[in-house]
Design an enzyme around this catalytic site. Sequence first.
Site, mmCIF file in Angstrom:
data_model
loop_
_atom_site.group_PDB
_atom_site.id
_atom_site.type_symbol
_atom_site.label_atom_id
_atom_site.label_comp_id
_atom_site.label_asym_id
_atom_site.label_seq_id
_atom_site.Cartn_x
_atom_site.Cartn_y
_atom_site.Cartn_z
ATOM 1 N N LEU A 80 0.878 -1.161 0.000
ATOM 2 C CA LEU A 80 0.000 0.000 0.000
ATOM 3 C C LEU A 80 0.915 1.209 0.000
ATOM 4 C CD1 LEU A 80 -2.710 -0.857 2.708
ATOM 5 C CD2 LEU A 80 -3.100 -0.640 0.247
ATOM 6 N N ASP A 81 0.569 2.247 -0.756
ATOM 7 C CA ASP A 81 1.454 3.403 -0.774
ATOM 8 C C ASP A 81 1.395 4.147 0.558
ATOM 9 O OD1 ASP A 81 -0.651 5.404 -0.889
ATOM 10 O OD2 ASP A 81 -0.891 4.916 -3.009
ATOM 11 N N LYS A 82 2.301 5.080 0.741
ATOM 12 C CA LYS A 82 2.488 5.757 2.026
ATOM 13 C C LYS A 82 1.216 6.425 2.525
ATOM 14 C CE LYS A 82 5.449 9.259 4.235
ATOM 15 N NZ LYS A 82 6.579 10.206 4.027
ATOM 16 N N SER A 84 -1.886 5.584 1.849
ATOM 17 C CA SER A 84 -3.022 4.673 1.959
ATOM 18 C C SER A 84 -2.995 3.950 3.304
ATOM 19 C CB SER A 84 -3.007 3.654 0.820
ATOM 20 O OG SER A 84 -3.095 4.306 -0.431
ATOM 21 N N ARG A 176 -5.444 5.156 -7.740
ATOM 22 C CA ARG A 176 -5.166 6.593 -7.825
ATOM 23 C C ARG A 176 -5.049 7.043 -9.284
ATOM 24 N NH1 ARG A 176 -3.989 8.720 -2.808
ATOM 25 N NH2 ARG A 176 -3.448 7.203 -1.198
#
Length: 224
Positions: A80-82, A84, A176
């Site tokens: 998961l990106d930062k 999220s 996104r």
Amino acid sequence: KMNSLVMDEPKQQPQQSSSLPLSAARGTTTSTTNFEYVKYYKPKGVICTTDSRIPGNIIHALTHTSGYQPKHRVYPVGRLDKDSTGLILITSDGRLPNASLRQQKKQPKVYRVQVDHELSQQDLEALRSGITITTVAQRDGTSKPLTAKTKPCIVRSLGPRRVEIVLEEGRNRQIRKMMKALGYQVVVLHRIQFGKIALDKDMSPGDWKNLNKEELQWISSILA
């Protein structure tokens, strides 16, 4: 409210990591015995890397903030990106990442998403049928740009600016980029489920839990 998903980092007492009983798995190639499996509610700001040199890395967050003390080297399955939040599976089982990513074994991932303005019905249908985006693909140890239409997916409206999206593919920053292609900015991106593993309702950002018996049986099915 979706914004309630983004909360302060908290508090979880250490637990023992899970495995099936030896009698349930000894001598099988799908054994989960002697491996660690926990589900982690990743807070916003935590980075899905095991590189201890990077501030905010997920292992530091787990061991120093959330109180998890692994007996083996562990790492996240998927990313998961930062910015999220939500479900990340943490394991010491090196078989699992490749097994869960194989085309015939790809598992649905469920996300709750909030965007910056109202979603039109036309755009909801476009999200369902697929959006052409460019992402970075890893092939043979090298990174290459991939421009292609996303696969059809389930999109359920939860409100004027909120949707639930079920993906089986996992392209880099996919949701996104899908939203950006339609002129929306993602405000909240939260994963609630991966395959048969889901965040429990009593979990808060930073919490972790052992997988239960049914979840471990699902892990074994992925390894089969």
